[in-house]
Each structure stands twice: as C-alpha cells, then as structure tokens.
Design an enzyme around this catalytic site. Structure first.
Site, short mmCIF file in Angstrom:
data_model
loop_
_atom_site.label_atom_id
_atom_site.label_comp_id
_atom_site.label_asym_id
_atom_site.label_seq_id
_atom_site.Cartn_x
_atom_site.Cartn_y
_atom_site.Cartn_z
N ARG A 191 52.49 68.20 7.71
CA ARG A 191 52.13 67.07 6.84
C ARG A 191 51.08 67.48 5.81
O ARG A 191 51.16 67.10 4.65
CB ARG A 191 51.62 65.89 7.66
N ASP A 211 53.51 59.16 5.91
CA ASP A 211 53.84 57.86 6.49
C ASP A 211 54.11 56.82 5.41
O ASP A 211 53.24 56.03 5.05
CB ASP A 211 52.70 57.41 7.41
N ASP A 224 44.53 61.53 5.79
CA ASP A 224 45.49 60.72 6.52
C ASP A 224 45.31 59.27 6.04
O ASP A 224 44.44 58.56 6.52
CB ASP A 224 45.19 60.84 8.02
N ASP A 262 51.66 67.71 12.74
CA ASP A 262 51.24 66.47 12.09
C ASP A 262 49.71 66.43 12.13
O ASP A 262 49.09 67.26 12.80
CB ASP A 262 51.85 65.30 12.88
#
Ligand SMILES: *[C@@H]1O[C@H](CO)[C@@H](O)[C@H](O)[C@H]1NC(C)=O
Ligand SMILES: *[C@@H]1O[C@H](CO)[C@@H](O)[C@H](O)[C@H]1NC(C)=O
Length: 929
Positions: A595, A611, A276, A535
């Site tokens: 994701r 993102d 992430d 996510d």
C-alpha cells in the site's frame, strides 16, 4: 485497511463519523506544518543566494560551485552533472553541516554514468557549461543565483528564477545546550549522523551563525496531542522551477486527483507524506499512502520530468500564469499579441534532507519515463498469474469459506487466479501465523487451490504484536531490530494487534531477517502457492501523529524518522519481495502487493490505491490515479473493485468489474462491515456481465503480458495517458476518462450511473480505430458518441496494430498455458499493421537468466502477414500455436499468406472461413516459434 473500527480506543472512534468523509482535522494543512508555513511565507524575487563563480571546480564529470546566503553567510555546495541520456542532476548541500544530512539510499540503481562537462562561456556574472552530446547547456547566474537549462537556443527550465531556494542550515539552539545524540551504530550503509564526521567537505567546524529570532515551532511543534521534539531545529529545503511554455503538469502520486495537476494558489500545496487516510475524498491535494516525488510536464514537442529525491515530508506548489484566465481571455491575449507565454511554476519544499534533483529532459514522453526507469529501475515483470483476477475480502472466515468461494467461481464459470486473506487469518494478528481454529490446515488448503491451478495471498503487515509468546516479537526485540523512540526505547504504538512495535526496515540486517521468514520452514503452513500482501506500511500507527510514526523516532544509523518517512514502506516491500525470491532459491518471481510506496517501489511488485469507497466518484478517480502511478514508474496499479467501504449497487459493481478488467492490477476487495459481494450474489443478468468482463480480461492476457514486458524493458507505462502516444495533440492533454493500454487499445470505461452513451475521443490525424466488439471502423480524429448498454465496455483497437489474444475461456491463467493464440490485425488506412507477442514460462527468472522467452514481431502488408523474431536472444520451445488471424479493415481478399522469418519452419495453414463478413478472414497456422 484503514485505521478505524468501533472497538478501538477513543482516538480511533473519533474517525468513525456517520458521514463517509475524511476527517481533515486528523491531518496537517500546510499552515499546520511548520516548515511549509515558513517557506510559503517567503516572497518571490528576493533570493539571498549568490553563486561564487570563482569557486568553480570542474572534475571529469561533476562541476561544483559554492553558493552563499548573503544574509546568514552560510555557504552551500552546488554540484552539477550532465548524465548520459539527457538527464541533468543538481545537488545542493551544506558545505559544513553540524550533522550529516540524509541522502536517500537504495533508490537509484547505481551511480548514473555522467558525460564530460565543459565550460563553454564565461562573462561578468554568468557561466556557461555544456552538458555532453545532447546539446544541453546550463547557464549559471551569479547574483542572485539562478540556473537556466537550454537545448540549443530553447530555454527548457529555470531554477531559482523566482528566488525561492531555501536551505535552513543547521544551527545550535540559542537558549539551551545542544541536543544529546543517542550512541552511534555500527555498519551504516551510508555515513550516519552519529558517526562524528559531521563535516565532510571542510576541515573547519561550522561557526554557528547568529540567528535572527526564530518563529515558534522551529524547535518544537505540536499537532493535536502530539509534540514533535525537533532536536535539530529547522532543517527544511526548498527550490523553485520555472517551465516556460508548459501548461500541463502531471505525476507526484499519490493523490486522489485528476491526471493533470491543478494550480495550488489559494489552497494547500500537494502533499507527499505516506499516510493511512481513513475514507479519503477525491479531488484534494491531501497526502495518501504512497509518494513518488516525480513531476512530469508536457507540451507539444517537449516533455520534461523533475525528480526530487527526498524522502522527508514534502509539499509541492504549482503555479500557472494562465490559471484563472478564461479561454476568451487567452484568446484576447493572443489577438493582441501581448499574451504572455504560458508558464508553469513548480516549487518543492521538504522538511529535511538535501536538495537532489534530476531534470529528465525528454524530449518525448516515453523518453522521460525511460530516463526515470534508468535511474530508479523499471516495473518488475509480474508472474503471469498475477495479471489474472484476484478475489479478496476482509475477511474470508476460515478454510471452509475459502473452499466455498473457490467453488463458487468454479460453478459459475468465472475465471480466478488468486484468493486473498486479510488480517483475521492470522492468530491474533500475529503475522506469519494462522488462526488455529479457522485455518488448522493451511498447507492442505493451499494444495487444494494449487491443484486447481490457483493461488493464495496472505497479509503480512509490519506492525508486530508486543507479546512475549510471539516468536517474531521476541526475536526482533532480542536482536534489537525495532525502531526506537527519541529516548532509545523500542518504539511502540497501537495498531491492529493492540500494542505493536515496528521493525526497522531501513536496517539491512532487519530486511535480511524478514526475508528469511518467508522460507517454507519459517513461515509455517506456507507453500509455493502462497504470496504476500504488505498493508499498513506507511507505517500506520493508530495512536501516532496523523496516524503514523513520530518524526523524532530513531532509525538505524541514528537517523530520525522525519528524514526517511516516505521510504519506510518501500523497504518493507523490498524485504518481502526478496523473501519470496529467496524461498525459491532465486528461481521464481515474487508477487507482493504494497500500500505504501516511494520512488523505486516498482522494482518490488504491485501497488493499489488503498481504501477507496463504493461510489461512482471513486470508480472514476481510479483511472487518473493509476495513470499517475504509471507515469511515476508504478505500472502495476489497481483500485479495489467494487470499492472498499460501503456496498456498491449492482450497476456500480458491474461497471467496476468492466473498468477493473482494463486496469493492470485487477482485484475485488471489501471492508469487514460490508455485505458479501461475490459475483454470484448478483442477479443472473448482472452475474453474466461480470463473467463477460472477466473473460475479456483473460482473453487479452497475452496483450497485457506483452505490454508489461515493454514496460519492464523500456520503462514505458502499461496504462498510458493519450498524450504519451499523441504528444502533439493538445486535445488529449487533460483527458483522464479514457486511456491507452500499451499503444494498441483505447479504453473509455463507463463511469456514470444510468449511462446511455459516452463520448470517446479517437486521436491521430489520418488514423482509424476499430470498435473491439463490433469491429466497426472509425476515422480519427473525432469525438465519437458511443451508445452503451450495461454490457458495453467501450474499447477500440488502433488501426495499424496487431494484438494477440487467447480466446478459450479457462478457470485461470495457468489453465491457459498451451492454448492457441489468435491475432487481431487491425489495418491502418495504408493497409498495414504491426505488433508483437512476448511469451515465457510466466513464473521464473529464466527469461532473464537463460533467455528462455520468445518475442515475435508481426508485420502485415500487401496481403502477407510476416512473423519474425523481435529479439534474437530469446529462444524457448513452446507449444504455442496460432489458431486464427482476424484481419480488420479489408474486404474479402483474393488470397492471404502467412510467412515466417526466423529459425523454425512454418507449418501448413489454410483459410478456415470468414469470421466477420466484410471485415476479414481467418488463417490457420503455427506461429513459427
Ligand atoms: C536526447 O535528446 C535528443 C534531442 O536533443 C534526442 O534526439 C535524443 O533521442 C535524446 N536521447 C535520449 C536517450 O532520450
Ligand atoms: C507492397 O506492394 C507495393 C506495390 O506492389 C510495393 O511498392 C510495396 O513496397 C510493398 N510493401 C511491402 C511492405 O512489401
């Protein structure tokens, strides 16, 4: 959404800098990753490995040969297969490991069928194997060990030619007792490391070999404040591949990188480790949310793939002997006749696991993607609605907000299929619940949406709030289904809900439990109109090393997190998709966005580029990123329209809608801190442009759906690099600002501010292309300057193709059901064209289980358009009919005829009139379904 918000503790606020840039210090460089550093220090040309050719054992379809490291004397086992369909597999494992190594389960569709192997030659130091009918041969060289793969006399690929085979055998720590393993668990899908069957291939336990001194970090590694205990010491593997004649390599998503991968000398290798990454930057080899260890190489007349099936942290180095050479330098080499053949070197390095490699031998680009599809599955056929437009934001506040946004789409005549809810919809981020104040009546909300033929997606993340009053938590704890720490406690970390635990999705029982949670009576307030978004499934752990899970955490069967990190997200996606299928009794197709991903994730739904940021570079990079995803099987790819972080200006927002309308997954999404940006908040002029882009998307849905059907059946991407269709045109090999939708449309989105025009390359010797809006014809090949205004989306239809459209504007895909089709027939210079149309109910599995579909093939020649069945298995009664046929590339014809081959008769048709002056004529008739 990424791991950062001001209200979180220190380790989070650290990443909230003023500038919009990734904090590189949060993520490891190769130098900071022990095994990458160790492997990269090895110099080429000194391979200690020898192949013991006399140990060859030839089974019906596998050949095994022992390899031995002459320095340590540790033996390895090499297995070789020639798989049907031009795929060669090689696997290298320790002959007698102290502890079993992780072999990635659940990615391959099954045991791929193999051809019969034969020894066709043998001399001092070399062995030749023939690998079945494709004409492929493998030369095994004894010392140093090396493999050369040939097709007839042509060398395709060499393995260990640079001598970079690394296999860090397991060893005992010299200065301490062997590590104590936690107790083994029952029912592992494969033999786990704690099953006590450490040695599978040999009766004799391994002699712990004497070790040369070990460098610091071999048995324990510290990064920032986190220490990795590494109880099994160094276990990394690596191997090099030489690709003669190749200068272009692609794939290994996910990176924010150009389509063509760049040589990594002088920088870090490309990294595959699902992370992430807050505010990622473009043009770096840094790891992102997902990983597919598939690399493609292309040159005229030959495409190859290397699939490295390993789920541990992996780095990929790419070297090129022409990198850094100027064009003039290359020319000089050529004129002097001394130019080396270009060659690309690829080196894979993984922290643990085994070496298990599939060489996909093409020869065409579409053969490579099909070969990969046969191994790992193709893109699941999406439900039709999911190809429409999705409106998301973190967060739509409450039921009234949802209703107002939906009404906005209605009032402004903007088509919309799905409204999305992010984490704030749940009660305190307890997924599978609803905030009782903001969403007191979710079922009513979903029913209102469904009545307007629209749907909703809610987020369900894999971090579970540690809260004794939350059923999901108490059940998972009671059933002991959480990931464990190295000491055997439930692994807890910090995430959106605060203290969170992480379900062990590698455990089939966990996935079963999770899938059942999507039953309508388990997920309260859910209906058939509610779909799911996973996510944060890398997994994201705000308090963990590199914002993810500790590598020494323990999974089902006793495996370490290090061994399977990259596949965790796939399991979350899989369990969720299975849940959606199950809740409908197996009848309806799921839609799940994820994701994180790994090889095989395409079987479970859609993915996106995470993102991103509202700037022009991120708009631009969305094209190569989705092209790379597609090459690696993940055809259903999109990027957040408008950009997730920050606020796009109106021009960028419009351009992003125009680009997104031509990418497979089409969703606008935005960060909590951004200004609202529903399209009607733009000026009326900009709003009109967004409406036009949305309508263009919807008009082309039959073409999109047909393209997805091709992809589902044949493993060919929906969004394709030009070189897939024009494999012998080197001009296309590095192009990633334009691409093809299926084989029919060429798209060159405008991605520069203030653009007055774009240069579009139209490929294909002797072909023609038609501007999709003006229908003007252009000869190819040429680079065409296309003047643009803010309303222009440069799109060209390829001469010789037929595309289906549904041109009546509607509120959603479901509202278009039964609308008539228009065929756009774009003639080749020879005056012919062909194409197809796939239709089914758009939602169920009946197309697969009951052949309830129609697949029509269209062929135009000599003034006659013929419709015939492209697949006689398919039959379905459909209200679909043909409204118009638009023919591009002819003057006014004397006559036109529409005929049908097939089961049903053709209704009458008549020429309605001229549509485009000199450009074509219109027919009316039924499709002959
Ligand atoms: C295998 O390769 C040969 C060329 O050697 C090619 O003709 C054939 O189409 C390929 N088959 C598949 C299934 O890709
Ligand atoms: C079109 O007509 C020409 C000559 O009239 C003929 O040679 C050709 O085969 C026809 N093509 C098709 C596809 O019917």
């Amino acid at each position: 959404m990424a791991a950062a918000l001001g209200r979180w503790p220190l380790w989070l606020t650290l990443c909230l800098g003023a500038s919009l840039a990734v904090d590189r210090g949060n993520f490891k460089s190769c130098e900071q990753s022990g095994f990458c550093r160790r492997q990269r220090r090895i110099q080429p040309g000194n391979s200690p490995y020898q192949a013991l050719l006399e140990s060859l054992q030839l089974g019906p379809d596998v050949a095994t040969i022992q390899l031995v490291n002459e320095v340590t004397q540790v033996p390895l086992l090499l297995e070789l297969w020639g798989l049907t369909g031009n795929v060669t597999r090689l696997r290298i494992q320790e002959l007698s490991p102290l502890r079993p190594r992780y072999r990635v389960p659940d990615v391959l569709l099954g045991d791929p069928p193999a051809e019969r192997l034969e020894v066709t030659g043998r001399d001092e130091g070399t062995l030749e194997l023939s690998l079945g009918p494709g004409g492929h041969r493998l030369l095994v060289t004894e010392r140093p060990f090396r493999l050369d793969l040939l097709r007839q006399r042509e060398l395709l690929c060499s393995v260990n030619a640079r001598g970079l085979l690394v296999f860090e055998h397991q060893r005992r720590r010299r200065d301490s007792d062997p590590p104590k393993d936690p107790p083994g668990e029952e029912g592992a899908a494969q033999e786990g490391p704690e099953d006590g069957a450490g040695s599978t291939q040999s009766d004799k336990p391994a002699e712990p070999p004497a070790e040369p001194e070990e460098e610091p970090g071999a048995w324990e590694e510290t990064f920032k404040t986190h220490t990795d205990s590494k109880p099994y010491g160094p276990t990394s593997v690596g191997l090099d591949f030489s690709l003669p004649g190749f200068e272009h390599v692609y794939g290994i998503p996910e990176h924010a990188e150009s389509l063509r991968l760049r040589p990594t000398e002088g920088g870090d290798p490309y990294r595959l480790y699902n992370l992430d990454v807050f505010q990622y930057e473009v043009f770096t080899p840094m790891a992102l949310y997902g990983s597919v260890p598939l690399l493609l190489a292309h040159r005229p007349r030959l495409s190859l793939g290397i699939f490295w099936l390993n789920a541990a942290e992996t780095w990929v180095d790419i070297g090129s002997n022409t990198a850094g050479k100027t064009l003039f330098g290359k020319l000089l080499d050529y004129m002097q006749g001394g130019g080396e053949t270009p060659q690309t070197e690829v080196r894979w390095m993984s922290e643990s696991g085994v070496i298990d490699v599939f060489l996909l031998l093409g020869p065409q680009p579409a053969d490579v993607t099909a070969q990969y599809g046969r191994l790992t599955g193709t893109q699941a056929l999406p439900p039709l609605f999911s190809l429409g437009y999705h409106q998301s934001r973190w967060n739509y506040q409450d039921e009234a907000d949802v209703e107002a946004v939906e009404r906005g789409f209605e009032e402004h005549e903007l088509p919309l299929d799905v409204l999305w809810l992010d984490i704030e919809h749940a009660d305190g981020k307890r997924y599978f619940t609803w905030d009782p104040a903001k969403f007191p009546n979710p079922r009513g909300m979903l029913e209102r949406l469904a009545a307007r033929k629209r749907r909703m997606v809610s987020i369900v993340d894999p971090h579970i709030k540690v809260d004794g009053g939350y059923r999901v938590h108490t059940e998972l704890r009671a059933r002991d289904l959480y990931v464990k720490t190295k000491d055997g406690n439930d692994y807890e970390g910090w995430c959106w809900p605060g203290s969170s635990a992480y379900p062990d999705f590698t455990n089939p029982e966990m996935r079963e439990w999770w899938a059942n949670m999507f039953a309508f009576d388990q997920y309260e307030g859910s209906t058939e109109a509610l779909y799911t978004w996973n996510d944060m499934n890398e997994p994201s752990v705000f308090s963990g090393p590199e914002v993810t899970m500790h590598k020494d955490a323990r999974h089902f069967g006793g495996w370490e997190h290090r061994e399977l990190h990259n596949i965790y997200g796939l399991y979350v996606h899989k369990a969720t998709a299975e849940g959606l299928i199950r809740r409908s009794g197996g009848r309806l197709r799921p839609f799940v966005l994820s994701r994180a991903f790994f090889a095989g994730s395409q079987r479970y739904g859609a993915v996106w580029t995470g993102d991103n940021t509202a700037d022009w570079e991120h708009l631009r990079i969305s094209i190569p990123m989705c092209l790379s995803f597609g090459l690696a099987g993940l055809a259903f790819c999109g990027a957040d329209v408008g950009g997730f972080f920050q606020n796009p200006g109106p021009e960028l927002q419009v351009r992003w809608y125009q680009a997104g309308a031509f990418q497979p997954f089409f969703r606008a999404h935005a960060h909590l801190d951004t200004a609202r940006r529903e399209p009607w908040l733009l000026s009326p002029e900009h709003l009109a442009l967004v409406r036009a882009a949305l309508r263009r998307r919807y008009a082309l849905l039959p073409t999109w759906y047909t393209a997805f059907y091709h992809c589902h059946r044949q493993g060919i991407p929906v969004m394709r690099p030009l070189w897939m269709e024009f494999p012998d045109d080197p001009h296309t090999f590095a192009m990633d600002d334009q691409y093809l939708l299926d084989r029919v449309l060429l798209v060159h989105p405008v991605t520069e501010p203030g653009a007055r025009g774009v240069n579009v390359y139209l490929p294909g010797e002797g072909e023609v292309w038609y501007n999709d809006e003006t229908h003007e014809q252009h000869r190819a090949p040429q680079t065409l300057y296309v003047p643009v205004t803010l309303s222009t989306i440069p799109v060209f239809q390829r001469g010789g193709t037929v595309i289906p459209r549904q041109d009546r504007p509607r509120r959603s895909t479901e509202a278009m059901k039964g609308d008539p089709f228009t065929l756009y027939v774009a003639l080749s210079p020879q005056g012919t064209a062909q194409g197809d149309l796939y239709v089914d109910d758009g939602i169920s599995f009946d197309y697969a289980t009951k052949n309830a579909f129609l697949h029509r093939h269209f062929h135009f020649a000599n003034g006659t358009l013929t419709s015939s069945s492209a697949d006689p298995r398919g039959s379905m009664s459909s209200p679909a009919w043909l409204e118009r046929v638009v023919i591009l590339g002819v003057g006014r014809p004397e006559s036109a005829l529409l005929t049908t081959h097939g089961e049903r008769g053709l209704g009458g048709f008549g020429v309605l009139g001229w549509v485009f002056g000199i450009l074509g004529w219109v027919l009316r008739g039924v499709l002959g379904f």
